[in-house]
Design an enzyme around this catalytic site. Structure first.
Site: not given
Ligand code: DSN
Length: 379
Positions: A45, A47, A190, A216, A219, A225
């Site tokens: 933990y 925080e 984003d 994110t 990707k 993730r």
């Molecule tokens: N769900 C994702 C996508 O497939 O683009 C975006 O967060």
């Protein structure tokens, strides 16, 4: 490991190794990223933030989080970062919490046109608790900046959100900055889909233009993730950090932060630039095949890993096409197209992405073969 879990894991392992993975938001993380995601940091933990934790025994979590922050700032050329968001949606929620009050106006890309749930969709907190307005794309699938500008002038939103889940072309961040300045709005970018391509130098960075950037990490960036928030203005630091903790999250996932640090280090290598360039070349090679056989690709091509195939004139809906492709071992997802004649669940398009299969080491020749199989199936 529990036998039922082992069995499911083995099946997923077989599925991942035996199919062609073309979901644009997915990738294959390195073994180091995977190992850190399952590491002993899950036990801790922490925080708070490095040097200011609510628990004792945080010297190593402080080191790993500081390393992640320093590396991601260097990678993207920004001054400040928060690496604690559990996801991209959480990162966006925290930015809303930091800079908006419930009911404030936001202008983001429409979900049906390629935007994201967390950019103001009605079903999401971003649309339910804020006055959310949307912009879309023109009939060819391009963002129309004049129209976005007109909408912004009329609405005077407090925040404009740029970035998409299904937009194949370079987004003109400078234009968004201009529009935001003209109406006195904050600009949130984003860059979740494009962050790996940006790190690899093949897609323009929003960092010089946006007030705040979210992403994110799993990707095109090929990490675990999770999410990140980046910014340059020192005055935002306290607001953003406290909007993550204690504003919208509790304890950070230190095992994921360790894996993020590894991902940022991997993306800083020259090899990653070659990877990012190959991702785009592979997507363009697939578009060439689709165009050759008369399959309509929105915008006629791509500047990224994303291809949007328009099936509005096909006998197959997006759902049927995705199911037929899955039956031959190719995984994609259905996707809406501008003025889609079919329902949201059926759709008239598919989204194809090249990030994951490029990680497997494939080049244009292999991607042309895959495109040919897609053509055969859809014909
Ligand atoms: N769900 C994702 C996508 O497939 O683009 C975006 O967060």
């Amino acid at each position: 490991m529990d036998n039922r879990i082992l069995e499911i894991l083995a099946k997923e392992s077989a599925r991942q190794s035996e199919t062609v993975e073309l979901i644009a938001s997915e990738n294959f993380a390195s073994e180091a990223v995977m190992e850190l995601s399952g590491s002993i940091f899950t036990n801790k933990y922490a925080e708070g933030y490095p040097g200011r934790r609510y628990y004792n025994g945080c010297e190593n979590t402080d080191s790993i989080e500081t390393l992640a922050i320093d590396t991601v700032c260097e990678l993207f050329g920004c001054n400040y970062a928060n690496v604690q968001p559990h996801s991209g949606a959480n990162a966006n929620l925290a930015v809303f919490k930091a800079f908006l009050n419930p009911g404030d106006k936001v202008l983001g890309m429409d979900l049906a046109s390629g935007g994201h749930l967390s950019h103001g969709a009605e079903v999401n907190v971003s649309g339910a608790w804020f006055s959310s307005y949307t912009y879309g794309v023109d009939a060819n699938g391009y963002l129309d900046y004049d129209e976005i500008r007109e909408e912004a002038i009329e609405l005077e939103p407090k925040m404009i959100i740029a970035g998409a889940s299904a937009y194949p072309r370079q987004i003109d961040w400078a234009k968004f900055r201009e529009i935001a300045d003209e109406v006195g709005a904050m600009l949130l970018v984003d860059m979740a889909h494009y962050s790996g391509l940006i790190a690899g130098g093949v897609y323009d960075s929003p960092i010089p233009y946006a007030d705040v950037v979210t992403s994110t990490t799993h990707k095109t960036l090929r990490g675990p993730r999770g999410g990140i928030i980046l910014w340059n203005n020192k005055d935002y630091t306290r607001k953003i950090n406290s909007a993550i903790f204690p504003g919208t999250q509790g304890g950070p996932l230190m095992h994921i932060i360790a894996a993020k640090a590894q991902c940022f280090i991997e993306a800083s290598n020259l090899d990653f630039n070659n990877y990012a360039a190959q991702v785009v070349k592979n997507a363009q090679a697939m578009c060439d095949v689709f165009n050759k056989y008369g399959f309509k690709v929105l915008t006629g091509g791509t500047d990224s890993h994303i291809i949007l195939m328009d099936l509005s004139e096909s006998k197959y809906s997006g759902r049927e096409a995705a199911d037929r492709l899955e039956a031959v071992g190719i995984t994609v997802n259905k996707n809406g197209v501008p003025d889609d004649p079919r329902s949201f669940m059926e759709t008239s398009g598919i989204r194809i992405g090249t990030a994951a299969e490029t990680t497997r080491g494939y080049d244009e020749a292999r991607f042309k073969e895959i495109a040919q199989v897609i053509v055969d199936v859809l014909q």
